[in-house]
Write a protein that holds these residues in place. Structure first.
Motif, PDB file in Angstrom:
ATOM      1  N   GLY A 132       0.786  -1.223   0.000  1.00 38.66           N
ATOM      2  CA  GLY A 132       0.000   0.000   0.000  1.00 38.66           C
ATOM      3  C   GLY A 132       0.817   1.271   0.000  1.00 38.66           C
ATOM      4  N   ALA A 133       2.148   1.162   0.105  1.00 39.07           N
ATOM      5  CA  ALA A 133       3.006   2.350   0.083  1.00 39.07           C
ATOM      6  C   ALA A 133       3.161   2.833  -1.359  1.00 39.07           C
ATOM      7  CB  ALA A 133       4.365   2.040   0.687  1.00 39.07           C
ATOM      8  N   THR A 134       2.821   4.084  -1.615  1.00 41.38           N
ATOM      9  CA  THR A 134       2.842   4.618  -2.981  1.00 41.38           C
ATOM     10  C   THR A 134       3.752   5.829  -3.154  1.00 41.38           C
ATOM     11  OG1 THR A 134       0.946   6.047  -2.504  1.00 41.38           O
ATOM     12  CG2 THR A 134       0.471   3.843  -3.381  1.00 41.38           C
ATOM     13  N   LEU A 135       4.192   6.455  -2.065  1.00 38.91           N
ATOM     14  CA  LEU A 135       4.902   7.721  -2.162  1.00 38.91           C
ATOM     15  C   LEU A 135       6.420   7.597  -2.077  1.00 38.91           C
ATOM     16  CD1 LEU A 135       2.603   9.923   0.125  1.00 38.91           C
ATOM     17  CD2 LEU A 135       2.490   9.602  -2.365  1.00 38.91           C
ATOM     18  N   LEU A 136       6.934   6.460  -1.663  1.00 41.66           N
ATOM     19  CA  LEU A 136       8.378   6.316  -1.492  1.00 41.66           C
ATOM     20  C   LEU A 136       9.075   6.232  -2.840  1.00 41.66           C
ATOM     21  CD1 LEU A 136       8.475   3.760   1.457  1.00 41.66           C
ATOM     22  CD2 LEU A 136       8.776   6.236   1.551  1.00 41.66           C
ATOM     23  N   GLU A 137      10.179   6.952  -2.962  1.00 43.09           N
ATOM     24  CA  GLU A 137      10.933   6.966  -4.207  1.00 43.09           C
ATOM     25  C   GLU A 137      12.024   5.891  -4.189  1.00 43.09           C
ATOM     26  OE1 GLU A 137      10.284   8.673  -6.895  1.00 43.09           O
ATOM     27  OE2 GLU A 137       8.541   9.538  -5.863  1.00 43.09           O
ATOM     28  N   PRO A 138      12.297   5.281  -5.341  1.00 44.47           N
ATOM     29  CA  PRO A 138      13.360   4.262  -5.411  1.00 44.47           C
ATOM     30  C   PRO A 138      14.696   4.833  -4.957  1.00 44.47           C
ATOM     31  CG  PRO A 138      12.041   4.238  -7.398  1.00 44.47           C
ATOM     32  CD  PRO A 138      11.602   5.445  -6.625  1.00 44.47           C
ATOM     33  N   PHE A 139      15.477   3.953  -4.323  1.00 46.29           N
ATOM     34  CA  PHE A 139      16.711   4.430  -3.712  1.00 46.29           C
ATOM     35  C   PHE A 139      17.581   3.228  -3.387  1.00 46.29           C
ATOM     36  CE2 PHE A 139      18.385   4.346   0.654  1.00 46.29           C
ATOM     37  CZ  PHE A 139      19.404   5.283   0.592  1.00 46.29           C
ATOM     38  N   GLY A 140      18.895   3.349  -3.558  1.00 48.94           N
ATOM     39  CA  GLY A 140      19.854   2.393  -3.033  1.00 48.94           C
ATOM     40  C   GLY A 140      19.726   0.981  -3.558  1.00 48.94           C
ATOM     41  N   ASP A 141      19.979   0.006  -2.682  1.00 47.86           N
ATOM     42  CA  ASP A 141      20.090  -1.398  -3.056  1.00 47.86           C
ATOM     43  C   ASP A 141      19.250  -2.226  -2.096  1.00 47.86           C
ATOM     44  OD1 ASP A 141      20.860  -3.883  -3.926  1.00 47.86           O
ATOM     45  OD2 ASP A 141      22.927  -3.744  -3.245  1.00 47.86           O
ATOM     46  N   ILE A 142      18.442  -3.138  -2.622  1.00 50.31           N
ATOM     47  CA  ILE A 142      17.620  -4.001  -1.767  1.00 50.31           C
ATOM     48  C   ILE A 142      18.090  -5.450  -1.837  1.00 50.31           C
ATOM     49  CG2 ILE A 142      15.595  -2.509  -1.949  1.00 50.31           C
ATOM     50  CD1 ILE A 142      14.469  -4.696  -3.886  1.00 50.31           C
ATOM     51  N   ALA A 143      19.331  -5.670  -2.236  1.00 48.09           N
ATOM     52  CA  ALA A 143      19.827  -7.034  -2.450  1.00 48.09           C
ATOM     53  C   ALA A 143      19.879  -7.848  -1.164  1.00 48.09           C
ATOM     54  CB  ALA A 143      21.215  -6.993  -3.089  1.00 48.09           C
ATOM     55  N   GLY A 144      19.918  -7.204  -0.003  1.00 47.81           N
ATOM     56  CA  GLY A 144      19.974  -7.927   1.258  1.00 47.81           C
ATOM     57  C   GLY A 144      21.390  -8.082   1.763  1.00 47.81           C
ATOM     58  N   GLY A 145      21.572  -9.019   2.679  1.00 48.43           N
ATOM     59  CA  GLY A 145      22.871  -9.221   3.306  1.00 48.43           C
ATOM     60  C   GLY A 145      23.824 -10.010   2.431  1.00 48.43           C
ATOM     61  N   PRO A 146      25.024 -10.277   2.944  1.00 46.79           N
ATOM     62  CA  PRO A 146      26.004 -11.072   2.198  1.00 46.79           C
ATOM     63  C   PRO A 146      25.461 -12.454   1.891  1.00 46.79           C
ATOM     64  CG  PRO A 146      27.004 -10.040   4.137  1.00 46.79           C
ATOM     65  CD  PRO A 146      25.529  -9.861   4.260  1.00 46.79           C
ATOM     66  N   ALA A 147      26.081 -13.114   0.921  1.00 46.95           N
ATOM     67  CA  ALA A 147      25.636 -14.449   0.537  1.00 46.95           C
ATOM     68  C   ALA A 147      25.777 -15.417   1.704  1.00 46.95           C
ATOM     69  CB  ALA A 147      26.449 -14.937  -0.651  1.00 46.95           C
ATOM     70  N   ALA A 148      24.878 -16.387   1.753  1.00 46.05           N
ATOM     71  CA  ALA A 148      24.944 -17.408   2.790  1.00 46.05           C
ATOM     72  C   ALA A 148      26.220 -18.227   2.624  1.00 46.05           C
ATOM     73  CB  ALA A 148      23.726 -18.321   2.697  1.00 46.05           C
ATOM     74  N   PRO A 149      26.788 -18.725   3.722  1.00 44.72           N
ATOM     75  CA  PRO A 149      27.999 -19.543   3.609  1.00 44.72           C
ATOM     76  C   PRO A 149      27.715 -20.834   2.849  1.00 44.72           C
ATOM     77  CG  PRO A 149      27.103 -19.644   5.833  1.00 44.72           C
ATOM     78  CD  PRO A 149      26.334 -18.583   5.120  1.00 44.72           C
ATOM     79  N   ALA A 150      28.697 -21.278   2.097  1.00 48.29           N
ATOM     80  CA  ALA A 150      28.525 -22.489   1.297  1.00 48.29           C
ATOM     81  C   ALA A 150      28.804 -23.726   2.133  1.00 48.29           C
ATOM     82  CB  ALA A 150      29.460 -22.464   0.092  1.00 48.29           C
ATOM     83  N   PRO A 151      27.892 -24.706   2.143  1.00 50.30           N
ATOM     84  CA  PRO A 151      28.172 -25.944   2.872  1.00 50.30           C
ATOM     85  C   PRO A 151      29.250 -26.752   2.168  1.00 50.30           C
ATOM     86  CG  PRO A 151      26.128 -26.134   1.641  1.00 50.30           C
ATOM     87  CD  PRO A 151      26.583 -24.717   1.483  1.00 50.30           C
ATOM     88  N   VAL A 152      29.971 -27.559   2.933  1.00 46.91           N
ATOM     89  CA  VAL A 152      30.997 -28.450   2.388  1.00 46.91           C
ATOM     90  C   VAL A 152      30.524 -29.885   2.601  1.00 46.91           C
ATOM     91  CG1 VAL A 152      33.397 -29.178   2.496  1.00 46.91           C
ATOM     92  CG2 VAL A 152      32.805 -26.780   2.909  1.00 46.91           C
ATOM     93  N   GLY A 153      30.086 -30.516   1.529  1.00 43.36           N
ATOM     94  CA  GLY A 153      29.564 -31.862   1.648  1.00 43.36           C
ATOM     95  C   GLY A 153      28.196 -31.869   2.298  1.00 43.36           C
ATOM     96  N   ALA A 154      27.733 -33.061   2.650  1.00 39.18           N
ATOM     97  CA  ALA A 154      26.408 -33.199   3.250  1.00 39.18           C
ATOM     98  C   ALA A 154      26.437 -34.253   4.339  1.00 39.18           C
ATOM     99  CB  ALA A 154      25.371 -33.567   2.192  1.00 39.18           C
ATOM    100  N   GLY A 155      25.962 -33.870   5.524  1.00 36.55           N
ATOM    101  CA  GLY A 155      25.814 -34.813   6.616  1.00 36.55           C
ATOM    102  C   GLY A 155      24.444 -35.450   6.585  1.00 36.55           C
ATOM    103  N   GLU A 156      24.086 -36.088   7.681  1.00 30.44           N
ATOM    104  CA  GLU A 156      22.800 -36.777   7.761  1.00 30.44           C
ATOM    105  C   GLU A 156      21.700 -35.790   8.130  1.00 30.44           C
ATOM    106  OE1 GLU A 156      20.409 -40.080   7.305  1.00 30.44           O
ATOM    107  OE2 GLU A 156      22.587 -39.954   6.985  1.00 30.44           O
ATOM    108  N   PRO A 157      20.657 -35.641   7.290  1.00 26.15           N
ATOM    109  CA  PRO A 157      19.584 -34.707   7.618  1.00 26.15           C
ATOM    110  C   PRO A 157      18.779 -35.191   8.826  1.00 26.15           C
ATOM    111  CG  PRO A 157      19.000 -35.981   5.686  1.00 26.15           C
ATOM    112  CD  PRO A 157      20.416 -36.329   6.012  1.00 26.15           C
TER     113      PRO A 157
END
Length: 280
Positions: A132-157
């Protein structure tokens, strides 16, 4: 209101031991008691939430119609838990805004600075849609935080199943300070388009983190160095909530998802754990 006219929000709070105990106890209802005095890693969001709410209210104060906030994603990086009795300074920056058909998407960065500052011990990036927000002007970056750490291999879920009762949701609401009526009043929830009250998204995340801490960190929440997720659907009470935890080989990166019989509720979840003290 323009971004240039909005002061950088700052709030200083003293975090008490009862607040830490009550919040972690609420997140762990149904699980064994936590280590005394240890805060939930998600307590950092509790401290950030009030400043984020105030900022959104100021940004949308001039909107001609109602604005509702939909929490889209959360990233938290932390060096340590919040300490009992600690005075914490909460600083917020608006990272970016983008117009979307239903309103505006916003990214906020919150830094928590403790008594051992000046560097923050935790940094959060909150992604939300302001419907419902209509008045805010585009600005900056909305990409979010740094990338999630990459897992190494896979254990037992591993999988855990919970059913969040209305009492569980109410207890969490009061412990977190988030008393939005959609979590507490069925009529208010129906007025917002839900069939009944819904659990707080961060309560589901907090529960998933506690399950991971118990299973892969020996119950030591101080080993959590970060977590993140994306929200995809609400969780109503009294239906099975299935939390699936997928550790990597060393159990230092744990991916997680949360789903109900209606589908995924939390996706792209990750938790990063430090090695145990004195161990590899």
């Amino acid at each position: 209101m323009t971004l240039l006219s909005l002061p950088t929000p700052v709030r200083t709070v003293t975090v008490t031991e009862p607040e830490i105990t009550d919040y972690r106890g609420a997140a762990r209802r149904g699980l064994p008691a936590a280590r005394p005095g240890q805060a939930s890693p998600v307590h950092t969001f509790v401290l950030a939430h009030t400043v984020a709410e105030q900022t959104v209210a100021e940004l949308t104060a001039a909107e001609p119609g109602p604005v509702s906030v939909v929490h889209l994603g959360q990233d938290i990086r932390t060096q340590r838990p919040v300490r009992p009795g600690e005075q914490v300074t909460v600083r917020l920056d608006v990272l970016g805004i983008r117009k979307e058909p239903r309103g505006a998407r916003i990214a906020l960065r919150v830094r928590l600075i403790g008594e051992d500052g000046p560097e923050p011990f935790a940094e959060l990036v909150i992604s939300a849609l302001l419907v419902g927000a209509t008045l805010l002007e585009p600005f900056g970056d909305i990409a979010g935080g740094p990338a999630a750490p990459a897992p190494v291999g896979a254990g037992e879920p591993q999988t855990a199943v919970h059913a969040l009762t209305t009492d569980w949701i109410s207890t969490y609401a009061h412990a977190s300070g988030d008393l939005n009526p959609i979590h507490l009043d069925a009529d208010a929830a129906r007025g917002a388009g839900f069939e009944t009250v819904i659990a707080h998204g961060m309560s589901v995340v907090a529960l998933a983190v506690e399950e991971a801490v118990d299973r892969f960190a020996g119950g030591d929440s101080a080993r959590v160095r970060g977590l993140g997720c994306r929200f995809s659907a609400p969780v109503p009470p009294d239906i099975p909530l299935e939390i699936t935890l997928q550790p990597d080989t060393a159990a230092t990166v744990v991916r997680f998802t949360c789903k109900t019989p209606k589908g995924a509720a939390v996706k792209s979840g990750w938790i990063e754990l430090a090695p145990p003290a004195g161990g590899a």
